[in-house]
Design a protein around this motif. Structure first.
Motif, PDB file in Angstrom:
ATOM      1  N   ALA A  11     -13.272 -76.337 -52.927  1.00 38.62           N
ATOM      2  CA  ALA A  11     -12.888 -75.625 -54.143  1.00 38.62           C
ATOM      3  C   ALA A  11     -14.113 -75.044 -54.841  1.00 38.62           C
ATOM      4  N   LEU A  39      -8.670 -71.251 -57.940  1.00 37.74           N
ATOM      5  CA  LEU A  39      -9.647 -72.224 -57.460  1.00 37.74           C
ATOM      6  C   LEU A  39     -10.543 -72.730 -58.582  1.00 37.74           C
ATOM      7  N   GLY A  63     -12.421 -71.950 -47.836  1.00 27.95           N
ATOM      8  CA  GLY A  63     -11.949 -73.289 -47.529  1.00 27.95           C
ATOM      9  C   GLY A  63     -11.525 -73.461 -46.094  1.00 27.95           C
ATOM     10  N   GLY A  98      -7.767 -76.731 -51.866  1.00 36.38           N
ATOM     11  CA  GLY A  98      -8.624 -75.561 -52.029  1.00 36.38           C
ATOM     12  C   GLY A  98      -8.203 -74.406 -51.162  1.00 36.38           C
ATOM     13  N   ASN A 150      -7.175 -65.882 -56.219  1.00 36.89           N
ATOM     14  CA  ASN A 150      -7.916 -66.983 -55.614  1.00 36.89           C
ATOM     15  C   ASN A 150      -9.000 -67.498 -56.545  1.00 36.89           C
ATOM     16  N   SER A 163     -10.612 -76.576 -59.382  1.00 39.68           N
ATOM     17  CA  SER A 163     -11.869 -77.322 -59.490  1.00 39.68           C
ATOM     18  C   SER A 163     -11.901 -78.137 -60.777  1.00 39.68           C
ATOM     19  N   SER A 165      -5.807 -71.782 -51.506  1.00 43.21           N
ATOM     20  CA  SER A 165      -4.852 -70.991 -52.285  1.00 43.21           C
ATOM     21  C   SER A 165      -4.502 -69.654 -51.649  1.00 43.21           C
ATOM     22  N   SER A 206     -15.516 -72.193 -52.774  1.00 39.05           N
ATOM     23  CA  SER A 206     -14.608 -71.049 -52.833  1.00 39.05           C
ATOM     24  C   SER A 206     -14.809 -70.245 -54.101  1.00 39.05           C
ATOM     25  N   VAL A 207     -14.981 -70.925 -55.230  1.00 38.56           N
ATOM     26  CA  VAL A 207     -15.219 -70.230 -56.490  1.00 38.56           C
ATOM     27  C   VAL A 207     -16.499 -69.404 -56.400  1.00 38.56           C
ATOM     28  N   GLN A 225     -15.857 -66.413 -54.170  1.00 43.02           N
ATOM     29  CA  GLN A 225     -14.921 -65.474 -54.775  1.00 43.02           C
ATOM     30  C   GLN A 225     -15.574 -64.648 -55.875  1.00 43.02           C
ATOM     31  N   GLY A 283      -3.889 -74.664 -53.456  1.00 44.98           N
ATOM     32  CA  GLY A 283      -5.218 -74.626 -54.057  1.00 44.98           C
ATOM     33  C   GLY A 283      -5.582 -75.948 -54.694  1.00 44.98           C
TER      34      GLY A 283
END
Length: 252
Positions: free
Chosen positions: A54, A183, A33, A151, A179, A187, A153, A57-58, A61, A147
C-alpha cells in the motif's frame, strides 16, 4: 532488516521488486502491488507485504498521477470513490480477520479468464454506459475492499473501464486518481489497524526510492506506444497479476 533476513540477496530482491513495480505503475497506471508482492512474498514475512504494498503503491501513483492530470473527470470518478469509501474499511477488517486463500484464488482466476478471453477475442466486447453510476459505485466497493485487504485496488476498475470502452487516456484518468486516493486511505486504515509497524516502515525507506525512480521512467515511456498496444499490454499485466495471485494462494 527487522522482521526479515538482512542479507544482501534479500535487500536486492526487495529493491528489484520496488523498481519493477514502480516502472509498471508509471507506465500502466497500476500494478505496484501485483508486481511487488510477487517479489516480496518470497523474502519478507507475509504480514509485512500488504501494508508495504500500500505504501509503495501510493508513492508510485503520485508519479503516475501527474501523467494524466489534465484528463481527470471528477464527475465520472465520484461513484467509484463513494463505493470505495464503503469497501476500504471492510477490506482492512478482513485483512485482520480472514484467510486470503479463497479471495486470491477467486480474484486471480477471474483475472486470468477475463484477460485471456479479451486477448484472444477478435472483437473486444464493450458495454458502454450499461449500469450507469450505480454499477460504477459497485465496482468502487470491490476496488476499495481489495485495496484495504491487500493493496490491490486497481484490477476491478481497470477491467470495468476497459469494458466501458473509450480512449486509454480517459480510462487512466479515472483509475489513476482512484488508485491513489484508495491506497492512501487504505494505508491510513492499515496504520490505525496496527499493520504498519516499525519493520514495515524500515523496509519502506529502503524500497520507496526505487519505486519512485521506476515510476518516473515508466511515466516517461507512457504514450510512446499506440493505444491498441497499450491496451494489450494492460491485459497481459492483468493476466500475469491473476497468475501471481493464484500462485501466492497455492504457495501460502
Amino acid at each position: 532488516m527487522p522482521g526479515a533476513s538482512c542479507d544482501s540477496a534479500t535487500l536486492g530482491f526487495v529493491i528489484a521488486g520496488a523498481l519493477v513495480a514502480g516502472f509498471t505503475t508509471g507506465f500502466a497506471g497500476f500494478g505496484t502491488g501485483l508486481v511487488a508482492s510477487g517479489f516480496w512474498f518470497h523474502v519478507l514475512p507475509a504480514a509485512m507485504v500488504p501494508p508495504l504494498v500500500a505504501l509503495a503503491s501510493v508513492a508510485g501513483q503520485i508519479v503516475g498521477f501527474l501523467t494524466v492530470r489534465k484528463a481527470f473527470d471528477w464527475a465520472r470518478l465520484m461513484p467509484f470513490l463513494i463505493g470505495a469509501a464503503v469497501g476500504i474499511p471492510l477490506g482492512v477488517i478482513a485483512l485482520a480477520a480472514v484467510s486470503p486463500f479463497w479471495l486470491k484464488i477467486s480474484a486471480g482466476g477471474f483475472l486470468v479468464v477475463y484477460s485471456a478471453y479479451q486477448l484472444l477475442a477478435r472483437h473486444r466486447r464493450e458495454i458502454g454506459a450499461w449500469g450507469g453510476r450505480w454499477a460504477d459505485g459497485a465496482v468502487g466497493i470491490g476496488g476499495g475492499f481489495l485495496g484495504g485487504f491487500a493493496g490491490l485496488s486497481a484490477p476491478l476498475p481497470v477491467m470495468w473501464l476497459q469494458l466501458r470502452g473509450g480512449p486509454p487516456d480517459s480510462q487512466r484518468a479515472i483509475y489513476q486518481p482512484f488508485n491513489l486516493i484508495v491506497l492512501a486511505l487504505a494505508s491510513a486504515g492499515m496504520g490505525l489497524g496496527g499493520q504498519i509497524t516499525a519493520p514495515v516502515l524500515w523496509v519502506a525507506l529502503v524500497a520507496l526510492p526505487a519505486t519512485l525512480g521506476g515510476a518516473w521512467v515508466g511515466a516517461r515511456l507512457y504514450g510512446a506506444v499506440s493505444p491498441r498496444t497499450f491496451q494489450r499490454l494492460v491485459l497481459v499485466l492483468l493476466l500475469a497479476s491473476g497468475a501471481i495471485l493464484i500462485a501466492q494462494a497455492l504457495g501460502a
